[in-house]
Enzyme design. Structure first.
Site, short mmCIF file in Angstrom:
data_model
loop_
_atom_site.label_atom_id
_atom_site.label_comp_id
_atom_site.label_asym_id
_atom_site.label_seq_id
_atom_site.Cartn_x
_atom_site.Cartn_y
_atom_site.Cartn_z
N GLU A 217 0.84 -1.19 0.00
CA GLU A 217 0.00 0.00 0.00
C GLU A 217 0.88 1.25 0.00
O GLU A 217 1.89 1.29 0.71
CB GLU A 217 -0.90 0.04 1.23
CG GLU A 217 -1.92 -1.08 1.33
CD GLU A 217 -2.77 -0.95 2.58
OE1 GLU A 217 -3.76 -0.20 2.53
OE2 GLU A 217 -2.43 -1.56 3.59
N ASP A 236 -2.49 -7.23 11.32
CA ASP A 236 -3.59 -6.56 10.61
C ASP A 236 -3.83 -7.16 9.23
O ASP A 236 -4.96 -7.19 8.75
CB ASP A 236 -3.28 -5.07 10.47
CG ASP A 236 -4.44 -4.28 9.88
OD1 ASP A 236 -5.57 -4.45 10.34
OD2 ASP A 236 -4.20 -3.50 8.94
N HIS A 241 -6.02 -11.49 6.46
CA HIS A 241 -6.32 -11.57 5.03
C HIS A 241 -5.43 -12.54 4.26
O HIS A 241 -5.91 -13.38 3.51
CB HIS A 241 -6.20 -10.18 4.40
CG HIS A 241 -7.10 -9.15 4.98
ND1 HIS A 241 -8.42 -9.39 5.25
CD2 HIS A 241 -6.87 -7.86 5.34
CE1 HIS A 241 -8.97 -8.28 5.75
NE2 HIS A 241 -8.05 -7.36 5.81
#
Length: 469
Positions: A217, A236, A241
């Site tokens: 990101e 996170d 994910h």
């Protein structure tokens, strides 16, 4: 299931004025209504600590939608706005605020047989008290409850939360959301693999040399400093994910694509993930992170994590699954890549490295790409690599849905196939525990770079494929 067959439903959105609700959840609800995927009779009750009127809440929702989309306009928005309610004063076991009164009015309005769907768009630290409140105030029976990630922030907190949730709810009522599983390209993994003999026969260690799941990101942590500082990139993104995406790639063929079979296949392969060793993990922290509002002084929280994961099944033994994510990196992308082995012998066994790659782009509506070795057009016989791409949104008849829209619709119809189960989550914590117990130092890296240099060693000999783009 047609909307006409869905029972009247009251959605309770906890944390309705928070950042997650404004950016993701409220836009998803409006899109569901625009696509005709809501029950014929429904209301949305926002809950928060403040005490505002229904009309003021509706205005806040409109303001959020104008900022993050979709644009609130036309008859669809007028109808949506008229279904919004607000219950202030917070909510917990000892003090339900005004929620009970607002819900009674909503049930009276919608009539007999109204079901409740609770959406917890709140920090994980508040999950327990809200869940206990649902049980205490008779709001749990028959309800469906959506939990945002992370479902626990450590092995201990996960087990405590899981135990408490199951004291109030049956597992079939629980929807632990992971929006990466709701992405169009993530769902296409099943069809691509099981519906095409071309790939089904080579989906194994004999043909695949490495798997990369890469989600860098360019964004920083913005105004989420305090929340992010409690988790970091490893917890996170990787443990939530990217572990789930690795399971989607590595699972054994399920008996069917039904919810129970698909979940079982996914969780079974997570149980085969080898516990991480510190040498399989590189952590980083971008320069300037400590100046972010809400970040603790001297914080060692990682804003970058790269992991080499091993899947100890016959199908994947010896194939590295390379997972990477971080903030303030050179580019933003969401890609799964299967790197195929070069020919063992023959006239073209010395082909360009990583020349044959199957790519799934998870961003937007999704795309599937296939990288191949080709002859460079011209008089010579030099080899080159090129990629052909299929944009899923361009498929005939396509009506792609954003992941939150898809997953909330699945909650409405009771389909748990794209939601996580506690056995898989517990295994995931077992995998990462050795690293949490002997945590590597978070290495500094420059914003706009590819992260710490040490991360490139994990992906040898190819390096991270995205860094070539």
């Amino acid at each position: 299931m047609p909307s006409s067959e869905l029972p009247p439903t009251v959605f309770v959105l906890f944390g309705a004025t928070g950042d997650l609700a404004k950016r993701m959840v409220l836009p998803a609800f409006l899109q569901l209504a625009q696509h005709g995927l809501m029950p014929e009779r429904w209301l949305l009750v926002g809950n928060g600590r403040g005490d505002v009127s229904h009309e003021d809440f509706a205005q806040r929702v409109e303001d959020a939608l104008r900022e993050f989309g979709p644009e609130p306009e036309g008859e669809a928005w007028d109808d949506f706005r008229g279904r919004l309610r607000f219950a202030g004063g917070g909510f917990e076991k000892s003090d339900p605020g005004s929620l009970l009164d607002v819900l009674q009015d909503a049930r009276d309005e919608l009539g007999e047989g109204t079901q409740l769907v609770h959406y917890l768009a709140i920090p994980p630290s508040a999950f327990a008290k809200v869940t206990e409140g649902l049980g205490e105030h008779d709001l749990a029976e028959g309800a469906r409850v959506v939990y945002e990630k992370p479902f626990g922030t450590s092995p201990t907190s996960f087990r405590e939360l899981d135990h408490m949730v199951h004291e109030v709810l049956d597992e079939q009522q629980v929807f632990r959301i992971d929006h990466f599983l709701g992405k169009e390209a993530s769902q296409d993994l099943h069809v691509l693999r099981f519906g095409n003999g071309l790939f089904e026969r080579v989906w194994n260690r004999e043909h695949v040399r490495a798997v990369q799941i890469d989600v860098p990101e360019t964004l920083d942590v913005a105004d989420r400093g305090e929340f992010y500082d409690e988790t970091g990139a490893l917890l996170d993104m990787i443990v939530t994910h990217l572990f789930q995406l690795a399971a989607e790639v590595a699972m054994e063929p399920p008996l069917s694509l039904g919810a129970d079979d698909l979940q079982s296949a996914r969780e079974s392969v997570v149980a085969a993930f080898r516990p991480l060793e510190p040498e399989d993990v590189v952590l980083g922290q971008f320069d300037g992170y400590l100046d972010t509002e809400g970040v603790a002084e001297g914080s060692t929280t990682d804003t970058f994590a790269a992991v080499r994961l091993w899947v100890d099944t016959d199908r994947w033994h010896g194939v590295p699954f390379l997972l990477r994510s971080g903030k303030q990196l050179a580019q933003s992308a969401q890609r799964v890549s299967l790197v195929f082995r070069a020919p063992d012998d023959g006239p073209l066994h010395s082909v360009p490295p990583a020349g044959n790659v199957l790519q799934l782009d998870l961003s937007g509506d999704g795309a599937i790409g296939l990288g191949m070795v080709v002859k460079e057009p011209g008089a010579g016989t030099d080899l080159a690599t090129s990629t052909v791409s299929l944009k899923l949104g361009a498929v005939e008849g396509a009506e792609p849905l954003p992941p939150y829209v898809r997953l909330i619709h699945d909650v409405v119809v009771g389909d748990r196939s794209l939601f996580t189960r506690p056995d898989g989550l517990e295994h995931a914590w077992d995998v990462v525990t050795p690293v949490l117990d002997a945590r590597p130092e978070a290495l500094p890296y420059e914003p706009g770079s590819h992260g710490p240099d040490a991360a490139a060693d994990l992906a040898a000999p190819d390096g991270w494929l995205l860094d070539r783009d």
